[in-house]
Design a protein around this motif. Structure first.
Motif, PDB file in Angstrom:
ATOM      1  N   VAL A 196      97.030 -14.510  24.637  1.00  0.00           N
ATOM      2  CA  VAL A 196      96.263 -14.945  23.468  1.00  0.00           C
ATOM      3  C   VAL A 196      95.880 -16.406  23.643  1.00  0.00           C
ATOM      4  CG1 VAL A 196      96.319 -15.241  20.969  1.00  0.00           C
ATOM      5  CG2 VAL A 196      97.485 -13.294  22.016  1.00  0.00           C
ATOM      6  N   SER A 197      94.629 -16.718  23.381  1.00  0.00           N
ATOM      7  CA  SER A 197      94.157 -18.094  23.503  1.00  0.00           C
ATOM      8  C   SER A 197      94.978 -19.018  22.612  1.00  0.00           C
ATOM      9  CB  SER A 197      92.680 -18.171  23.120  1.00  0.00           C
ATOM     10  OG  SER A 197      92.237 -19.506  23.110  1.00  0.00           O
ATOM     11  N   SER A 198      95.316 -20.188  23.133  1.00  0.00           N
ATOM     12  CA  SER A 198      96.201 -21.106  22.401  1.00  0.00           C
ATOM     13  C   SER A 198      95.453 -21.992  21.415  1.00  0.00           C
ATOM     14  CB  SER A 198      96.958 -21.993  23.394  1.00  0.00           C
ATOM     15  OG  SER A 198      96.041 -22.778  24.145  1.00  0.00           O
ATOM     16  N   ASN A 199      94.129 -21.824  21.307  1.00  0.00           N
ATOM     17  CA  ASN A 199      93.396 -22.730  20.436  1.00  0.00           C
ATOM     18  C   ASN A 199      92.748 -22.023  19.250  1.00  0.00           C
ATOM     19  OD1 ASN A 199      91.273 -21.401  21.737  1.00  0.00           O
ATOM     20  ND2 ASN A 199      89.997 -23.235  21.817  1.00  0.00           N
ATOM     21  N   VAL A 200      93.167 -20.807  18.921  1.00  0.00           N
ATOM     22  CA  VAL A 200      92.573 -20.057  17.816  1.00  0.00           C
ATOM     23  C   VAL A 200      93.523 -20.066  16.621  1.00  0.00           C
ATOM     24  CG1 VAL A 200      91.620 -17.856  17.055  1.00  0.00           C
ATOM     25  CG2 VAL A 200      91.320 -18.592  19.434  1.00  0.00           C
ATOM     26  N   TYR A 201      93.011 -20.505  15.487  1.00  0.00           N
ATOM     27  CA  TYR A 201      93.789 -20.576  14.253  1.00  0.00           C
ATOM     28  C   TYR A 201      93.127 -19.699  13.197  1.00  0.00           C
ATOM     29  CZ  TYR A 201      96.132 -24.782  16.085  1.00  0.00           C
ATOM     30  OH  TYR A 201      96.865 -25.679  16.835  1.00  0.00           O
ATOM     31  N   PRO A 257      92.714 -30.485  19.279  1.00  0.00           N
ATOM     32  CA  PRO A 257      91.409 -31.055  18.931  1.00  0.00           C
ATOM     33  C   PRO A 257      90.239 -30.096  19.115  1.00  0.00           C
ATOM     34  CG  PRO A 257      92.718 -32.618  20.201  1.00  0.00           C
ATOM     35  CD  PRO A 257      93.454 -31.313  20.247  1.00  0.00           C
ATOM     36  N   ASP A 258      90.361 -29.127  20.035  1.00  0.00           N
ATOM     37  CA  ASP A 258      89.263 -28.195  20.284  1.00  0.00           C
ATOM     38  C   ASP A 258      89.505 -26.838  19.629  1.00  0.00           C
ATOM     39  OD1 ASP A 258      91.405 -27.465  21.864  1.00  0.00           O
ATOM     40  OD2 ASP A 258      90.176 -26.883  23.591  1.00  0.00           O
ATOM     41  N   ALA A 259      90.291 -26.811  18.562  1.00  0.00           N
ATOM     42  CA  ALA A 259      90.679 -25.541  17.943  1.00  0.00           C
ATOM     43  C   ALA A 259      89.471 -24.756  17.464  1.00  0.00           C
ATOM     44  CB  ALA A 259      91.618 -25.807  16.768  1.00  0.00           C
ATOM     45  N   ARG A 260      89.560 -23.445  17.634  1.00  0.00           N
ATOM     46  CA  ARG A 260      88.630 -22.519  17.009  1.00  0.00           C
ATOM     47  C   ARG A 260      89.268 -22.014  15.718  1.00  0.00           C
ATOM     48  NH1 ARG A 260      88.047 -17.878  19.936  1.00  0.00           N
ATOM     49  NH2 ARG A 260      86.534 -17.257  18.349  1.00  0.00           N
ATOM     50  N   LEU A 261      88.447 -21.836  14.700  1.00  0.00           N
ATOM     51  CA  LEU A 261      88.936 -21.509  13.362  1.00  0.00           C
ATOM     52  C   LEU A 261      88.329 -20.200  12.896  1.00  0.00           C
ATOM     53  CD1 LEU A 261      88.205 -25.054  11.923  1.00  0.00           C
ATOM     54  CD2 LEU A 261      90.383 -24.283  12.902  1.00  0.00           C
ATOM     55  N   ILE A 262      89.179 -19.306  12.380  1.00  0.00           N
ATOM     56  CA  ILE A 262      88.698 -18.070  11.783  1.00  0.00           C
ATOM     57  C   ILE A 262      89.240 -17.989  10.361  1.00  0.00           C
ATOM     58  CG2 ILE A 262      88.555 -15.566  11.938  1.00  0.00           C
ATOM     59  CD1 ILE A 262      89.078 -15.755  14.913  1.00  0.00           C
ATOM     60  N   VAL A 314      97.660 -20.136  10.723  1.00  0.00           N
ATOM     61  CA  VAL A 314      98.592 -19.678  11.751  1.00  0.00           C
ATOM     62  C   VAL A 314      97.869 -19.702  13.094  1.00  0.00           C
ATOM     63  CG1 VAL A 314      99.843 -17.683  12.663  1.00  0.00           C
ATOM     64  CG2 VAL A 314     100.047 -18.277  10.254  1.00  0.00           C
ATOM     65  N   ARG A 315      98.493 -20.338  14.082  1.00  0.00           N
ATOM     66  CA  ARG A 315      97.949 -20.295  15.438  1.00  0.00           C
ATOM     67  C   ARG A 315      98.297 -18.934  16.031  1.00  0.00           C
ATOM     68  NH1 ARG A 315      99.547 -25.383  18.274  1.00  0.00           N
ATOM     69  NH2 ARG A 315     101.561 -24.376  18.508  1.00  0.00           N
ATOM     70  N   LEU A 316      97.290 -18.209  16.451  1.00  0.00           N
ATOM     71  CA  LEU A 316      97.515 -16.817  16.838  1.00  0.00           C
ATOM     72  C   LEU A 316      98.362 -16.671  18.097  1.00  0.00           C
ATOM     73  CD1 LEU A 316      94.039 -15.181  16.089  1.00  0.00           C
ATOM     74  CD2 LEU A 316      96.033 -15.432  14.595  1.00  0.00           C
ATOM     75  N   SER A 317      98.336 -17.646  18.989  1.00  0.00           N
ATOM     76  CA  SER A 317      99.038 -17.501  20.261  1.00  0.00           C
ATOM     77  C   SER A 317     100.549 -17.483  20.102  1.00  0.00           C
ATOM     78  CB  SER A 317      98.636 -18.625  21.218  1.00  0.00           C
ATOM     79  OG  SER A 317      98.964 -19.884  20.659  1.00  0.00           O
ATOM     80  N   ASP A 318     101.075 -18.255  19.143  1.00  0.00           N
ATOM     81  CA  ASP A 318     102.530 -18.362  19.010  1.00  0.00           C
ATOM     82  C   ASP A 318     103.018 -18.320  17.559  1.00  0.00           C
ATOM     83  OD1 ASP A 318     101.583 -20.780  18.098  1.00  0.00           O
ATOM     84  OD2 ASP A 318     102.703 -22.017  19.518  1.00  0.00           O
ATOM     85  N   ARG A 319     102.091 -18.058  16.619  1.00  0.00           N
ATOM     86  CA  ARG A 319     102.403 -17.998  15.192  1.00  0.00           C
ATOM     87  C   ARG A 319     102.926 -19.318  14.639  1.00  0.00           C
ATOM     88  NH1 ARG A 319     104.019 -12.165  12.819  1.00  0.00           N
ATOM     89  NH2 ARG A 319     102.548 -10.920  14.020  1.00  0.00           N
ATOM     90  N   ALA A 320     102.585 -20.409  15.286  1.00  0.00           N
ATOM     91  CA  ALA A 320     102.918 -21.716  14.719  1.00  0.00           C
ATOM     92  C   ALA A 320     102.224 -21.854  13.368  1.00  0.00           C
ATOM     93  CB  ALA A 320     102.488 -22.828  15.660  1.00  0.00           C
TER      94      ALA A 320
END
Length: 277
Positions: free
Chosen positions: A4-9, A33-38, A258-264
């Motif tokens: 899972v991409s680490s920059n998708v929230y 800084p380069d996060a993608r947002l959904i 929630v960051r999808l890659s690790d549920r942070a």
């Protein structure tokens, strides 16, 4: 399975809470800084700043995507006098804005479902008969109607609670209405997928014979992680293959990502000034 991409929230229901959105984006940007947002829908309404919220998300361009929620569809319908504004609505600022048409045309081109790294993102939920692939295909049918030349006519036929159960044989307005209700309104349904639209309580207080849509046995989307909002009384929900993100920002709760890659988890408190009167 691909990583899972680490920059998708994924971000929960905003409902016009622009101040909280700015604070949450600052937290996310500090981390990625380069996060993608959904955004999982209900970008507008009941909060104080629907207009600036829409403008901000639209200004993010390809960095941000949003699925449509029931309040977003309500805005589109109200703009064409298909639905009257409720006493609790806070949409006048959008409807009176000089860029209203631009914002609404952008909004009606948002999807009703997205797939991102084995995560299915919708506003409310899915009925048990639908797989992730079928959910995306059915959502696309509604998206085509909203993006087409007769989209206002579609809005006129969109409202109503029937049919309450999906059948593959459904056609026309009944078919599209059932899809919209599942993706933007459902909380409880029976094991055969019959939806109920009045109960808004927590998951443990459903009507006899009804279950939270995600607890129905043999649900066909159980093989993917479904990310959703819409249910503020449910609150933050983190289970295997399930992420619920409506933490009631507009009601004095929190705005959650929630960051999808690790549920942070990233959250900000809702300021007192945002809460409805």
């Amino acid at each position: 399975m691909m990583p899972v991409s680490s920059n998708v929230y994924a971000i929960g229901d905003l409902q016009g809470c622009h101040q909280s959105l700015q604070a949450l984006l600052a937290k996310i940007d500090a981390e990625t800084p380069d996060a993608r947002l959904i955004f999982v829908g209900d970008l507008v309404n009941r909060g104080p700043n629907s207009l600036t919220t829409l403008r901000l998300i639209r200004s993010l361009g390809d960095r941000a995507q949003a699925v449509l929620g029931n309040h977003d569809l309500h805005l589109l319908a109200a703009a064409h006098s298909i639905r009257k504004l409720h006493r609790s609505d806070t949409l006048d600022q959008v409807l009176d804005a000089p860029d209203c048409d631009e914002l609404l045309n952008w909004l009606r081109r948002c999807p009703l479902a997205l797939m991102e790294d084995s995560h299915l993102l919708v506003h409310a939920g899915v009925v048990p008969q639908w797989s992730a692939v079928k959910t995306l295909a059915l959502a696309h049918e509604v998206e085509e109607a909203l993006r087409g030349p007769h989209w206002v006519d579609f809005l006129r036929s969109m409202y109503g609670n029937q049919p309450a159960r999906w059948e593959d044989t459904l056609q026309g307005n009944d078919r599209l209405r059932c899809i919209v209700n599942a993706l933007t309104r459902v909380r409880f349904c029976t094991e055969d997928g019959t939806m109920e639209f009045t109960a808004k309580e927590s998951a443990g207080t459903s009507l006899p014979g009804y279950l939270p849509w995600f607890d129905v046995p043999q649900r066909q989307t159980a093989d993917v992680t479904v990310v959703f909002g819409h249910w503020s009384t449910l609150g933050l929900t983190l289970r295997p293959h399930l992420i619920g993100l409506d933490t009631g920002c507009v009601w004095g709760g929190k705005l959650t990502a929630v960051r999808l890659s690790d549920r942070a988890l990233f959250q900000v408190e809702c300021p007192q000034s945002q809460r409805p009167g």
